[in-house]
Design a protein around this motif. Structure first.
Motif, short mmCIF file in Angstrom:
data_model
loop_
_atom_site.label_atom_id
_atom_site.label_comp_id
_atom_site.label_asym_id
_atom_site.label_seq_id
_atom_site.Cartn_x
_atom_site.Cartn_y
_atom_site.Cartn_z
N HIS A 147 0.81 -1.21 0.00
CA HIS A 147 0.00 0.00 0.00
C HIS A 147 0.85 1.26 0.00
CE1 HIS A 147 -3.46 -2.53 0.65
NE2 HIS A 147 -2.84 -3.09 1.66
N GLY A 148 2.12 1.14 0.24
CA GLY A 148 3.03 2.27 0.32
C GLY A 148 3.93 2.12 1.54
N ILE A 149 4.61 3.17 1.89
CA ILE A 149 5.49 3.15 3.06
C ILE A 149 4.67 3.50 4.29
CG2 ILE A 149 7.53 4.18 4.12
CD1 ILE A 149 8.40 4.88 1.20
N VAL A 150 4.67 2.60 5.28
CA VAL A 150 3.98 2.86 6.54
C VAL A 150 4.99 3.47 7.50
CG1 VAL A 150 2.72 1.87 8.48
CG2 VAL A 150 2.36 0.97 6.17
N LEU A 151 4.70 4.66 7.93
CA LEU A 151 5.58 5.41 8.82
C LEU A 151 4.98 5.38 10.22
CD1 LEU A 151 8.06 7.31 8.74
CD2 LEU A 151 6.49 9.18 8.38
N ALA A 152 5.74 4.89 11.18
CA ALA A 152 5.31 4.86 12.59
C ALA A 152 6.10 5.92 13.35
CB ALA A 152 5.55 3.49 13.19
N ALA A 202 1.30 9.59 22.08
CA ALA A 202 0.53 8.55 21.40
C ALA A 202 1.28 7.99 20.20
CB ALA A 202 -0.82 9.10 20.95
N ASP A 203 1.25 6.68 20.04
CA ASP A 203 1.83 6.05 18.87
C ASP A 203 0.90 6.29 17.68
OD1 ASP A 203 4.03 5.04 20.25
OD2 ASP A 203 2.96 3.22 20.82
N GLN A 204 1.47 6.68 16.56
CA GLN A 204 0.70 7.01 15.37
C GLN A 204 1.33 6.33 14.16
OE1 GLN A 204 -2.06 9.71 15.32
NE2 GLN A 204 -1.94 8.67 17.30
N THR A 205 0.54 6.15 13.10
CA THR A 205 1.05 5.66 11.82
C THR A 205 0.40 6.42 10.69
OG1 THR A 205 -0.63 3.94 11.65
CG2 THR A 205 1.47 3.28 12.64
N MET A 206 1.09 6.47 9.56
CA MET A 206 0.51 7.02 8.35
C MET A 206 1.16 6.33 7.16
SD MET A 206 2.21 10.83 7.97
CE MET A 206 1.71 11.14 6.30
N VAL A 207 0.39 6.23 6.07
CA VAL A 207 0.90 5.63 4.85
C VAL A 207 1.32 6.75 3.92
CG1 VAL A 207 0.36 4.13 2.90
CG2 VAL A 207 -0.63 3.66 5.14
N THR A 208 2.52 6.64 3.39
CA THR A 208 3.04 7.66 2.50
C THR A 208 3.85 7.00 1.40
OG1 THR A 208 4.30 9.71 2.38
CG2 THR A 208 5.13 8.04 3.88
N GLY A 209 4.22 7.73 0.43
CA GLY A 209 5.05 7.19 -0.65
C GLY A 209 4.26 6.38 -1.65
N LYS A 210 4.96 5.82 -2.59
CA LYS A 210 4.34 5.02 -3.64
C LYS A 210 4.23 3.56 -3.22
CE LYS A 210 6.04 7.79 -7.45
NZ LYS A 210 6.82 7.77 -8.71
N LYS A 211 3.31 2.86 -3.85
CA LYS A 211 3.16 1.43 -3.63
C LYS A 211 4.46 0.75 -4.02
CE LYS A 211 0.26 -2.39 -5.13
NZ LYS A 211 -0.86 -2.79 -5.98
N SER A 212 4.88 -0.23 -3.25
CA SER A 212 6.12 -0.93 -3.56
C SER A 212 5.99 -1.64 -4.90
CB SER A 212 6.49 -1.91 -2.46
OG SER A 212 5.52 -2.93 -2.40
N VAL A 213 7.06 -1.66 -5.64
CA VAL A 213 7.06 -2.28 -6.96
C VAL A 213 7.77 -3.63 -6.87
CG1 VAL A 213 7.86 -2.02 -9.34
CG2 VAL A 213 7.14 -0.01 -8.04
N SER A 214 7.09 -4.65 -7.34
CA SER A 214 7.73 -5.97 -7.34
C SER A 214 8.60 -6.07 -8.58
CB SER A 214 6.70 -7.08 -7.30
OG SER A 214 5.93 -7.05 -8.48
N THR A 215 9.74 -6.65 -8.40
CA THR A 215 10.63 -6.85 -9.54
C THR A 215 10.66 -8.32 -9.88
OG1 THR A 215 12.53 -7.07 -8.07
CG2 THR A 215 12.09 -4.87 -8.92
N SER A 216 10.64 -8.59 -11.15
CA SER A 216 10.74 -9.98 -11.58
C SER A 216 12.10 -10.21 -12.21
CB SER A 216 9.62 -10.30 -12.58
OG SER A 216 9.69 -9.43 -13.68
N LYS A 217 12.56 -11.44 -12.09
CA LYS A 217 13.87 -11.76 -12.63
C LYS A 217 13.73 -11.98 -14.14
CE LYS A 217 15.63 -13.75 -8.42
NZ LYS A 217 16.20 -14.90 -7.76
N VAL A 218 14.68 -11.47 -14.87
CA VAL A 218 14.67 -11.59 -16.31
C VAL A 218 15.94 -12.30 -16.75
CG1 VAL A 218 14.66 -10.32 -18.48
CG2 VAL A 218 13.36 -9.46 -16.53
N ALA A 219 15.79 -13.32 -17.58
CA ALA A 219 16.97 -14.02 -18.11
C ALA A 219 17.37 -13.36 -19.42
CB ALA A 219 16.63 -15.50 -18.33
#
Length: 60
Positions: A28-33, A40-57
């Motif tokens: 969903h993105g970078i979760v910042l705690a 109080a402990d807080q969190t927020m989501v920021t940044g871009k969604k993580s991109v999965s990389t696939s291996k290429v031969a």
């Protein structure tokens, strides 16, 4: 530094890097705690969604 509306004290506060306790990369993105000035402990989501990389031969 960024601003955040705390869910506990309901104040809008500046959050400094020293207040950050964790950063986690998720689908969903970078979760910042962090801890608000009120303690109080807080969190927020920021940044871009993580991109999965696939291996290429590569052909030689």
């Amino acid at each position: 530094m960024f601003d955040h509306q705390c869910t506990a004290c309901e104040k809008r506060q500046l959050i400094f890097p020293s207040m950050v306790t964790a950063m986690t990369n998720t689908d969903h993105g970078i979760v910042l705690a962090f801890t608000c000035w009120c303690g109080a402990d807080q969190t927020m989501v920021t940044g871009k969604k993580s991109v999965s990389t696939s291996k290429v031969a590569l052909a030689a």
